[in-house]
Enzyme design. Structure first.
Site, mmCIF file in Angstrom:
data_model
loop_
_atom_site.group_PDB
_atom_site.id
_atom_site.type_symbol
_atom_site.label_atom_id
_atom_site.label_comp_id
_atom_site.label_asym_id
_atom_site.label_seq_id
_atom_site.Cartn_x
_atom_site.Cartn_y
_atom_site.Cartn_z
ATOM 1 N N LYS A 1 -15.812 -6.304 15.345
ATOM 2 C CA LYS A 1 -14.761 -6.259 14.295
ATOM 3 C C LYS A 1 -14.043 -4.968 14.502
ATOM 4 O O LYS A 1 -14.200 -3.998 15.180
ATOM 5 C CB LYS A 1 -15.845 -5.835 13.203
ATOM 6 C CG LYS A 1 -15.271 -6.432 11.890
ATOM 7 C CD LYS A 1 -15.674 -7.748 11.418
ATOM 8 C CE LYS A 1 -15.152 -8.318 10.084
ATOM 9 N NZ LYS A 1 -15.571 -9.770 10.092
HETATM 10 P P1 NAD Z 1 -9.210 -11.169 1.330
HETATM 11 O O1 NAD Z 1 -8.592 -9.910 1.326
HETATM 12 O O2 NAD Z 1 -8.412 -12.457 1.387
HETATM 13 O O3 NAD Z 1 -9.397 -11.261 -0.462
HETATM 14 C C1 NAD Z 1 -10.368 -10.313 -1.131
HETATM 15 C C2 NAD Z 1 -10.800 -10.499 -2.376
HETATM 16 O O4 NAD Z 1 -11.456 -9.592 -3.253
HETATM 17 C C3 NAD Z 1 -9.325 -10.496 -3.506
HETATM 18 O O5 NAD Z 1 -9.553 -11.445 -4.258
HETATM 19 C C4 NAD Z 1 -9.746 -9.227 -4.188
HETATM 20 O O6 NAD Z 1 -9.167 -9.200 -5.220
HETATM 21 C C5 NAD Z 1 -11.365 -9.054 -4.489
HETATM 22 N N1 NAD Z 1 -11.905 -7.975 -4.502
HETATM 23 C C6 NAD Z 1 -11.401 -6.655 -3.860
HETATM 24 N N2 NAD Z 1 -12.036 -5.545 -4.343
HETATM 25 C C7 NAD Z 1 -12.796 -6.372 -5.400
HETATM 26 C C8 NAD Z 1 -13.663 -5.634 -6.386
HETATM 27 N N3 NAD Z 1 -13.906 -4.378 -6.515
HETATM 28 N N4 NAD Z 1 -14.367 -6.440 -7.423
HETATM 29 C C9 NAD Z 1 -14.079 -7.618 -7.221
HETATM 30 N N5 NAD Z 1 -13.375 -8.306 -6.436
HETATM 31 C C10 NAD Z 1 -12.456 -7.520 -5.600
HETATM 32 O O7 NAD Z 1 -10.498 -11.230 1.936
HETATM 33 P P2 NAD Z 1 -11.404 -12.311 2.540
HETATM 34 O O8 NAD Z 1 -10.673 -12.606 3.712
HETATM 35 O O9 NAD Z 1 -11.367 -13.395 1.321
HETATM 36 O O10 NAD Z 1 -12.949 -11.579 2.764
HETATM 37 C C11 NAD Z 1 -13.680 -11.451 1.755
HETATM 38 C C12 NAD Z 1 -15.082 -11.415 2.352
HETATM 39 O O11 NAD Z 1 -15.445 -12.402 3.155
HETATM 40 C C13 NAD Z 1 -15.155 -10.021 3.168
HETATM 41 O O12 NAD Z 1 -16.387 -9.599 3.331
HETATM 42 C C14 NAD Z 1 -14.880 -10.626 4.635
HETATM 43 O O13 NAD Z 1 -15.598 -9.738 5.588
HETATM 44 C C15 NAD Z 1 -15.634 -12.025 4.475
HETATM 45 N N6 NAD Z 1 -15.358 -12.958 5.339
HETATM 46 C C16 NAD Z 1 -14.116 -13.351 5.495
HETATM 47 C C17 NAD Z 1 -13.682 -14.246 6.431
HETATM 48 C C18 NAD Z 1 -12.551 -15.093 6.493
HETATM 49 O O14 NAD Z 1 -12.136 -15.879 7.317
HETATM 50 N N7 NAD Z 1 -11.348 -14.423 5.942
HETATM 51 C C19 NAD Z 1 -14.888 -14.890 7.170
HETATM 52 C C20 NAD Z 1 -16.003 -14.605 7.139
HETATM 53 C C21 NAD Z 1 -16.342 -13.559 5.952
#
Ligand code: NAD
Length: 437
Positions: free
Chosen positions: A123
């Site tokens: 990561k």
């Molecule tokens: P992203 O940046 O696309 O979206 C993040 C979301 O979280 C946004 O809607 C934001 O408004 C919200 N957020 C941020 N702070 C917040 C808070 N304090 N309270 C409520 N909502 C809040 O990110 P993502 O890619 O969707 O990733 C989200 C999670 O999923 C992370 O933990 C990431 O590691 C995990 N993840 C992502 C992927 C991927 O393919 N993108 C894969 C596996 C895991």
């Protein structure tokens, strides 16, 4: 798809009323240690898996639009490559630090092992709020970070992907920069140095929705094995970025009802259900869910208490703390985010009989389709969306079944069981390869 996200992270990561404030990496180690105890693993196995193989920190200057130079710090932690090249996302968020990246890299090793794809875990990221930079500045940041990482990443060595605060465009900039540094004859073959690219530049169909789609496949498999279905299930989703939005879309397609959505700007509730497409249109133009006309506003704490069947934390780590766990109404929590449930909350949920489908299974769809993208790039092929979805469904249903079987074998939680499945794969390979010299 979500816009860049990042603001409000530093204050939101560890809410003051959450009593568990500790090292995220320690949480990750404690999680696999519980499964290691069940399997009676040696101290050597534990020590190797508790320590990331490589930790790369780069400081690099970037020109800003106003002529200033900012020196930024980037991280890449390569946790383990026993099963294949290091693999994992790049996160842009103010909360990024070495401890967070170590934890996220550790979880990747177990996730890829659980779904049985030939990758290790890694990561990386930069401690910036991407919303604070112009598109031109972000491009220069990404390209300069990729240049600084140099041969620490590579198409058969370490393969980044999008994560929080980064997206397909970020990956295209990384790919283009890395390719520009390759020899002329290799410029196209090295494009698999990153996954999660746009389809036009060699990305896989279905990668944008893969994590949310995977979450729906896993939930579907788990419900089916317990004699139930997704149809009519009332769902609350925290986070409406890549994971939350596509989880909402795919769940609604499978018959669920999205009754509450929260993001960094606020939360809304509608017991009759909301249309994810409308919500996406609203959030893309208003940069958040706050004020969306699709439901009534909720406070942050009201969101966690909302009446629903399925709760999906899909934003940040440590969001579901013990206080919130005591109030939630759902009968199942499926983790879209990495590490959203604190260890204390997990105990509360277990006492209350609420099932937790762990992150290394619940959000494994993203890295699985990243693997498909890497395979397609190697072969010079492009699969149909139907092909991608059916392969993803098969791998995730198998991983769910293996997790359920291990939970039965050891009479343990689904999290412990998922780590058991992953650890068996990892330690088999580690034992057969031995320790050099
Ligand atoms: P992203 O940046 O696309 O979206 C993040 C979301 O979280 C946004 O809607 C934001 O408004 C919200 N957020 C941020 N702070 C917040 C808070 N304090 N309270 C409520 N909502 C809040 O990110 P993502 O890619 O969707 O990733 C989200 C999670 O999923 C992370 O933990 C990431 O590691 C995990 N993840 C992502 C992927 C991927 O393919 N993108 C894969 C596996 C895991």
């Amino acid at each position: 798809m979500s816009d860049f996200c990042g603001d409000a992270l530093s204050s939101a990561c560890f809410p003051p009323y959450c009593s568990f404030v500790s090292s995220l990496h320690l949480n990750a180690v404690r999680q696999f240690e519980r499964a290691a105890d069940l399997l009676g693993l040696t101290d050597a196995h534990r020590a190797i898996l508790a320590s990331p193989t490589n930790e790369v920190i780069v400081n690099f200057p970037v020109s800003m639009d106003d002529g200033r130079i900012e020196v930024l710090t980037g991280y890449r932690v390569q946790h383990n490559n026993a099963l294949g090249p290091f693999k994992g996302g790049m996160r842009f968020s103010p909360a990024v630090d070495l401890d967070e990246v170590r934890a996220l890299a550790t979880w990747m090793t177990f996730k890829t092992a659980l779904v049985d794809i030939p990758f290790g875990g890694a990561k990386g990221g930069i401690a910036i709020d991407p919303r604070a930079y112009s598109a031109e500045e972000l491009e220069r940041i990404v390209r300069r970070f990729t240049f600084a990482l140099g041969s620490n990443i590579g198409p058969d060595h370490d393969i980044p992907a999008p994560d929080m605060g980064t997206n397909a465009q970020t990956m295209v900039w990384m790919m283009d920069t890395y390719s520009s540094m390759a020899s002329a004859a290799d410029r196209h073959t090295v494009r698999r140095v990153v996954t999660g690219k746009t389809v036009a530049t060699g990305g896989s169909r279905g990668r944008d929705k893969a994590t949310g789609q995977g979450l729906t496949f896993v939930l579907d498999a788990w419900l089916n094995r317990t004699g139930d279905t997704i149809d009519g299930k009332r769902v609350a989703v925290q986070g409406f970025g890549n994971v939350g939005e596509h989880a909402a879309r795919t769940l609604v397609k499978a018959g669920a009802i999205v009754v509450a959505v929260a993001d960094h700007t606020g939360a809304i509730h509608n017991p009759d259900g909301m249309n994810p497409e409308h919500l996406w249109q609203y959030t893309s133009t208003h940069r958040g869910i706050k004020g969306a006309p699709d439901g009534e506003p909720l406070t942050e704490e009201e969101f966690w208490r909302v009446d629903c069947d399925v709760l999906i934390p899909a934003a940040l780590e440590n969001q579901l703390c013990a206080d919130r766990a005591r109030d939630i109404q759902a009968t199942v929590v499926i983790e879209g985010a990495n590490g959203p449930t604190t260890p204390e909350a997990e105990e509360v949920l277990e006492d209350r009989g609420i099932t937790v489908i762990p992150d290394i299974l619940g959000n494994a769809g993203g890295v699985t389709v990243s693997y498909f993208e890497w395979v397609q790039n190697r072969a010079g092929d492009a699969w149909t969306l139907a092909d991608v979805d059916s392969r993803l469904r098969r791998l995730l249903h198998e991983a769910t079944d293996e997790t359920l079987a291990a939970a039965k074998e050891f009479a343990c939680s689904l999290r412990d069981a998922a780590y058991v499945v992953a650890l068996r794969r990892l330690t088999t390979v580690m034992d057969q390869r031995g320790v050099f010299p």
